[in-house]
Design a protein around this motif. Structure first.
Motif, PDB file in Angstrom:
ATOM      1  N   ALA A 329       0.884  -1.097   0.147  1.00 11.65           N
ATOM      2  CA  ALA A 329       0.029   0.184   0.236  1.00 11.65           C
ATOM      3  C   ALA A 329       0.845   1.444  -0.044  1.00 11.65           C
ATOM      4  O   ALA A 329       0.598   2.086  -0.606  1.00 11.65           O
ATOM      5  CB  ALA A 329      -0.882   0.033   1.114  1.00 11.65           C
ATOM      6  N   VAL A 330       1.906   1.406   0.815  1.00 18.16           N
ATOM      7  CA  VAL A 330       2.748   2.441   0.959  1.00 18.16           C
ATOM      8  C   VAL A 330       3.442   2.595  -0.583  1.00 18.16           C
ATOM      9  O   VAL A 330       3.689   3.754  -0.912  1.00 18.16           O
ATOM     10  CB  VAL A 330       3.815   2.270   2.110  1.00 18.16           C
ATOM     11  CG1 VAL A 330       4.833   3.505   1.863  1.00 18.16           C
ATOM     12  CG2 VAL A 330       3.142   2.330   3.368  1.00 18.16           C
ATOM     13  N   LEU A 331       3.916   1.517  -1.270  1.00 17.35           N
ATOM     14  CA  LEU A 331       4.521   1.747  -2.380  1.00 17.35           C
ATOM     15  C   LEU A 331       3.493   2.151  -3.535  1.00 17.35           C
ATOM     16  O   LEU A 331       3.952   3.167  -4.148  1.00 17.35           O
ATOM     17  CB  LEU A 331       5.063   0.295  -2.857  1.00 17.35           C
ATOM     18  CG  LEU A 331       5.498   0.103  -4.210  1.00 17.35           C
ATOM     19  CD1 LEU A 331       6.670   1.151  -4.520  1.00 17.35           C
ATOM     20  CD2 LEU A 331       5.974  -1.431  -4.424  1.00 17.35           C
ATOM     21  N   ILE A 332       2.363   1.950  -3.472  1.00 19.66           N
ATOM     22  CA  ILE A 332       1.486   2.207  -4.370  1.00 19.66           C
ATOM     23  C   ILE A 332       1.166   3.838  -4.183  1.00 19.66           C
ATOM     24  O   ILE A 332       1.081   4.702  -5.175  1.00 19.66           O
ATOM     25  CB  ILE A 332       0.043   1.658  -4.327  1.00 19.66           C
ATOM     26  CG1 ILE A 332       0.080   0.076  -4.928  1.00 19.66           C
ATOM     27  CG2 ILE A 332      -0.872   2.303  -5.314  1.00 19.66           C
ATOM     28  CD1 ILE A 332       0.780  -0.020  -6.030  1.00 19.66           C
ATOM     29  N   ASP A 333       1.159   4.158  -2.752  1.00 22.26           N
ATOM     30  CA  ASP A 333       1.134   5.710  -2.394  1.00 22.26           C
ATOM     31  C   ASP A 333       2.111   6.411  -3.153  1.00 22.26           C
ATOM     32  O   ASP A 333       2.128   7.615  -3.577  1.00 22.26           O
ATOM     33  CB  ASP A 333       0.910   5.784  -0.850  1.00 22.26           C
ATOM     34  CG  ASP A 333      -0.637   5.461  -0.332  1.00 22.26           C
ATOM     35  OD1 ASP A 333      -1.500   5.217  -1.309  1.00 22.26           O
ATOM     36  OD2 ASP A 333      -0.398   5.125   0.600  1.00 22.26           O
TER      37      ASP A 333
END
Length: 415
Positions: A329-333
């Motif tokens: 999720a952090v990577l997609i953000d």
């Protein structure tokens, strides 16, 4: 083309091949489940609960036009189809390379998944109350068929009574409620496990969770069919789970799953599903009869199944997870922020999704973790063919090996 092959690949001609024990009294609302067909798979492999329509009745929308309609908000992607063409010779060659490279791993993963399902369900299911595998069309179909074959192997350590169906799930519109209801009526006492090929961002997981919310109260008559692993646990199984959302997965790695490199020709010759309002029937699909001569669907299943039968190492139990971990999720953000993307639907992570996006959508650029990783050979070839920019970000995008960013076609609505 032989008559035998034609019969296997005609959607509604193979009902008589079904296991009579499995389909005894399977009449629902006047129509037997077997009549829904199996695409180009064997009838004993899967029943696909889709309304198969003639491709001539579907508008063949060019990719550029489709992208504009989607991003402007005029049409949903599941209302349109760009009809598939036969893969190029290079595409076929790279698929064969991927199959050679990934056979042992795929076979081992299937054995481990089957063994894990056996451990979880062997005391809870029987021939009258089988485990119901529900593959999410299309990427889940090859994995579900392989699992069905493995669970049916009476000589294995993981034999288990099971039935296998394919149903549609569409982003923003959910799981086909008509198809699910058919299964709940046919198997009122069976646990259901949903099968997909891989996870990217976790969007399909969330769509599945939203669709199953209606069954989440313990007092619901079908609660035990869906939430057999506990309140809130969505029983999603995948071969690869980079997003960290699956209940059961063979691994969390982004690797070159062979079936991820082709579309209908490794998924029963079935198109991506098209939306139908619940009151009007099942979600629709096209059967690509003109691609029969280049179909690998059954060849893929037989190839991996033979490799599974030849495995020497004993199968291993895999961990299960009650809740999603959202590993990326952090990577997609980060990617959304770096490339000024306001709608995450334009971000297509994993080798499989990145490749499919190039074949079906209008990409802006491709992001790679490595400039020469063997698993991204086809992706890089397609980028060269279409003059698509490649940016190597190294460890910044791991665990994904590849991400495709869809080109923004309008400034008013991002999609």
């Amino acid at each position: 083309m032989s008559a035998n092959k034609f019969n296997m690949t005609t959607n509604k001609s193979n009902a008589e091949d079904f296991d009579n024990d499995t389909l005894e009294n399977a009449e629902l609302k006047g129509r037997p489940l077997a009549s829904y067909g199996s695409g180009s798979y064997l009838a004993s492999d899967v029943t696909v609960l889709l309304d198969i329509v003639n491709k001539d009745a579907i508008a063949d929308v060019p990719v550029s036009q489709k992208e504009l309609l989607i991003q402007s908000g005029q049409r949903h992607y599941s209302d349109m189809l760009t009809l598939e063409q036969a893969p190029s010779a290079m595409h076929e060659e790279l698929y064969e390379q991927a199959l050679t490279q990934g056979t042992q791993r795929t076979a081992t993963d299937i054995a481990n998944l089957a063994y894990s399902l056996h451990h979880i369900f062997h005391q809870k299911v029987n021939s009258e109350r089988p485990l119901v595998l529900v593959s999410l069309v299309r990427a889940g179909l090859p994995i579900g068929v392989l699992l069905q074959r493995a669970l049916a192997d009476a000589n294995s350590r993981y034999s288990l009574p099971s039935a296998h169906y394919g149903i549609s799930i569409i982003r923003d519109r959910g799981l086909d409620p008509q198809a699910l209801q058919l299964l709940l009526e046919r198997y009122p006492d069976s646990p259901i496990v949903f099968v997909d090929g891989w996870t990217g961002k976790g969007a399909i997981y969330q769509e599945l969770a939203n669709s199953l919310e209606a069954f989440s109260e313990p007092t619901h008559p079908n609660f035990a069919n869906i939430f057999h692993q506990g309140v809130g646990t969505i029983p999603l199984l995948t071969l690869a789970d980079p997003a960290g959302v699956a209940w059961l997965a063979a691994s969390s790695e982004d690797w070159l799953i062979p079936s991820g490199l082709l579309n209908s020709t490794v998924s029963g010759l079935i198109s991506r599903s098209l939306y139908t309002a619940p009151q009007s029937g099942l979600h629709r699909s096209v059967f690509y009869d003109k691609l029969i001569d280049v179909d690998h669907s059954l060849e893929f299943i037989e190839h991996i199944n033979i490799a599974r039968l030849q495995l020497i190492a004993p199968p291993q139990r895999l961990p299960v997870f009650d809740k999603p971990r959202y590993l990326t999720a952090v990577l997609i953000d980060m990617l959304a922020s770096r490339y000024q993307i306001t709608n995450r639907n334009r971000i297509k992570p994993t080798i499989a999704e990145a490749t499919r996006a190039i074949l079906r959508r209008d990409p802006e650029r491709v992001l790679l973790a490595s400039p020469d990783h063997p698993d991204t050979t086809l992706l890089r070839y397609l980028c060269a063919q279409r003059d698509i920019d490649i940016t190597v970000l190294g460890a910044d995008i791991l665990p994904y090996q590849a991400v495709t960013l869809i080109k923004q076609r309008t400034t008013t609505t991002d999609s």
